[in-house]
Design a protein around this motif. Structure first.
Motif, PDB file in Angstrom:
ATOM      1  N   LEU A  77     -29.871 -12.241  -1.622  1.00 36.57           N
ATOM      2  CA  LEU A  77     -30.809 -13.246  -1.991  1.00 36.57           C
ATOM      3  C   LEU A  77     -32.118 -12.955  -0.912  1.00 36.57           C
ATOM      4  CD1 LEU A  77     -28.317 -15.944  -2.693  1.00 36.57           C
ATOM      5  CD2 LEU A  77     -29.949 -14.706  -4.242  1.00 36.57           C
ATOM      6  N   PHE A  78     -33.174 -12.311  -1.257  1.00 37.66           N
ATOM      7  CA  PHE A  78     -33.969 -11.843  -0.233  1.00 37.66           C
ATOM      8  C   PHE A  78     -35.177 -12.917  -0.393  1.00 37.66           C
ATOM      9  CE2 PHE A  78     -32.877  -7.754   1.844  1.00 37.66           C
ATOM     10  CZ  PHE A  78     -31.722  -7.641   0.968  1.00 37.66           C
ATOM     11  N   PRO A  79     -36.194 -12.873   0.758  1.00 40.67           N
ATOM     12  CA  PRO A  79     -37.340 -13.742   0.797  1.00 40.67           C
ATOM     13  C   PRO A  79     -38.117 -13.272  -0.523  1.00 40.67           C
ATOM     14  CG  PRO A  79     -36.899 -12.909   2.875  1.00 40.67           C
ATOM     15  CD  PRO A  79     -35.855 -12.307   1.964  1.00 40.67           C
ATOM     16  N   ASP A  80     -38.796 -14.242  -1.026  1.00 41.71           N
ATOM     17  CA  ASP A  80     -39.798 -14.171  -2.419  1.00 41.71           C
ATOM     18  C   ASP A  80     -39.284 -13.448  -3.396  1.00 41.71           C
ATOM     19  OD1 ASP A  80     -41.939 -12.870   0.277  1.00 41.71           O
ATOM     20  OD2 ASP A  80     -41.713 -15.051  -0.477  1.00 41.71           O
ATOM     21  N   SER A  81     -37.859 -13.401  -3.419  1.00 37.39           N
ATOM     22  CA  SER A  81     -37.117 -12.692  -4.884  1.00 37.39           C
ATOM     23  C   SER A  81     -37.228 -13.960  -5.986  1.00 37.39           C
ATOM     24  CB  SER A  81     -35.666 -12.448  -4.416  1.00 37.39           C
ATOM     25  OG  SER A  81     -35.107 -12.094  -5.655  1.00 37.39           O
ATOM     26  N   PRO A  82     -37.638 -13.473  -7.072  1.00 40.84           N
ATOM     27  CA  PRO A  82     -37.561 -14.175  -8.379  1.00 40.84           C
ATOM     28  C   PRO A  82     -36.109 -15.063  -8.380  1.00 40.84           C
ATOM     29  CG  PRO A  82     -37.733 -12.089  -9.086  1.00 40.84           C
ATOM     30  CD  PRO A  82     -37.791 -12.038  -7.696  1.00 40.84           C
ATOM     31  N   ILE A  83     -35.014 -14.370  -7.949  1.00 41.77           N
ATOM     32  CA  ILE A  83     -33.881 -14.951  -8.333  1.00 41.77           C
ATOM     33  C   ILE A  83     -33.547 -16.310  -7.566  1.00 41.77           C
ATOM     34  CG2 ILE A  83     -33.038 -12.635  -9.418  1.00 41.77           C
ATOM     35  CD1 ILE A  83     -31.448 -12.370  -6.571  1.00 41.77           C
ATOM     36  N   LEU A  84     -34.235 -16.433  -6.377  1.00 42.83           N
ATOM     37  CA  LEU A  84     -33.826 -17.486  -5.397  1.00 42.83           C
ATOM     38  C   LEU A  84     -33.916 -18.670  -6.226  1.00 42.83           C
ATOM     39  CD1 LEU A  84     -36.058 -16.526  -2.454  1.00 42.83           C
ATOM     40  CD2 LEU A  84     -33.732 -16.080  -2.780  1.00 42.83           C
ATOM     41  N   GLY A  85     -34.720 -18.838  -7.300  1.00 40.42           N
ATOM     42  CA  GLY A  85     -34.778 -20.079  -7.981  1.00 40.42           C
ATOM     43  C   GLY A  85     -33.739 -20.164  -9.292  1.00 40.42           C
ATOM     44  N   GLU A  86     -33.202 -19.085  -9.397  1.00 37.18           N
ATOM     45  CA  GLU A  86     -32.017 -19.041 -10.325  1.00 37.18           C
ATOM     46  C   GLU A  86     -31.225 -20.270 -10.393  1.00 37.18           C
ATOM     47  OE1 GLU A  86     -31.496 -17.119 -13.088  1.00 37.18           O
ATOM     48  OE2 GLU A  86     -30.205 -18.500 -13.663  1.00 37.18           O
ATOM     49  N   GLY A  87     -30.894 -21.228 -11.468  1.00 36.55           N
ATOM     50  CA  GLY A  87     -30.407 -22.228 -11.475  1.00 36.55           C
ATOM     51  C   GLY A  87     -29.194 -22.210 -12.456  1.00 36.55           C
ATOM     52  N   LYS A  88     -29.223 -21.056 -13.252  1.00 35.93           N
ATOM     53  CA  LYS A  88     -27.916 -21.258 -14.334  1.00 35.93           C
ATOM     54  C   LYS A  88     -26.973 -20.161 -14.177  1.00 35.93           C
ATOM     55  CE  LYS A  88     -28.400 -22.110 -18.643  1.00 35.93           C
ATOM     56  NZ  LYS A  88     -27.308 -23.129 -18.560  1.00 35.93           N
ATOM     57  N   ARG A  89     -27.229 -19.000 -14.096  1.00 39.21           N
ATOM     58  CA  ARG A  89     -26.623 -17.789 -13.762  1.00 39.21           C
ATOM     59  C   ARG A  89     -25.856 -17.738 -12.320  1.00 39.21           C
ATOM     60  NH1 ARG A  89     -30.196 -12.821 -15.026  1.00 39.21           N
ATOM     61  NH2 ARG A  89     -31.352 -14.005 -13.878  1.00 39.21           N
TER      62      ARG A  89
END
Ligand code: 6PG
Length: 245
Positions: free
Chosen positions: A157-169
């Motif tokens: 989980l890297f800075p500014d990655s779009p997956i930081l906000g992943e709430g389901k998977r």
């Protein structure tokens, strides 16, 4: 520190590894005693190696029910399992090959699969099948081990990655631009559902990011967004990494 957040500062990286190994063993003993099983996710990178060595060296006298442990990985690189970069490969050579584990219960991430998205979904299904869910329906690990990168990343989980906000998977594939590589990683909902999280960080080069994560709780850094919903978070540091706290 609150009940849910603890910090241990040890005099050396070896002492920090020993402390992490002690927490690791105690978590297994307690989980198996209370629930007959223990689900753990291992960290990647180089820091865990001293802890692996410790666990392997002391396996003969540790009274740990290793056969009841379900072992997973928090993230993995897009390399074969026998590659020096493989988080599974390092854990296998330095620790797993020396423990009385049940290999049926060891679950490497197939981050070198051609279809990384499908492989991530499959890994999530294995976790959902093997690891009992907590009150919110998310599989609840007994222990998630994590490291901290110099840029404040944790797992993949890297800075500014779009997956930081992943709430389901719970497990996703991602491309890491700064590395130019693909990764597979657990996401925050799964990590933060764990009963216990241990973040093992050592070395003077981590002092700045440790201060930003622990003292400033700088939310721009993914490692600062590790916070157990109902479990405990234990930072295990050496004095070098804790220098600015
Ligand atoms: C990885 C890890 C990563 C690691 C940090 C710290 O696969 O690289 O999951 O999050 O924990 O980058 O790495 P070091 O322990 O090598 O400093």
């Amino acid at each position: 520190m609150s009940e849910t957040k603890q910090i241990s500062v040890q005099k050396s990286a070896e002492a920090a590894a020993a402390k992490a190994a002690e927490l690791f063993r105690e978590t297994i003993r307690q989980a198996v005693q209370q629930r007959g099983r223990c689900a753990i996710a291992l960290a990647g990178g180089t820091t865990p190696r001293l802890m692996y060595q410790r666990l392997a060296d002391e396996a003969v006298v540790d009274r740990v029910p290793w056969g009841q442990v379900d072992l997973f990985f928090g993230d993995e690189r897009d390399v074969p399992q026998d590659d020096v970069e493989s988080n599974f490969g390092v854990a296998q050579k330095m620790m797993l090959d020396h423990l009385p584990i049940d290999w049926e219960r060891v679950h490497p991430m197939r981050a070198d699969a051609d279809d990384l998205d499908s492989a991530s979904d499959e890994y999530e299904q294995i976790i959902r099948r093997v690891v009992p869910a907590g009150p919110d329906g998310i599989p609840q690990f007994d222990l998630v081990m994590l490291g901290m990168g110099g840029d404040g990343h944790t797992a993949s989980l890297f800075p500014d990655s779009p997956i930081l906000g992943e709430g389901k998977r719970l497990v996703v594939a991602c491309h890491v631009p700064v590395l130019g590589r693909n990764r597979m990683t657990m996401t925050f909902p799964l990590i933060n559902a764990s009963r216990h999280i241990v973040m093992l960080v050592t070395g003077d080069d981590k002092a700045g990011v440790v201060e930003r994560v622990i003292r400033q709780e700088d939310q721009s850094l993914p490692a600062a967004r590790v916070y157990p919903v109902r479990g405990t978070l234990h930072y295990v540091l050496d004095t070098a990494a804790a220098r600015l706290l």
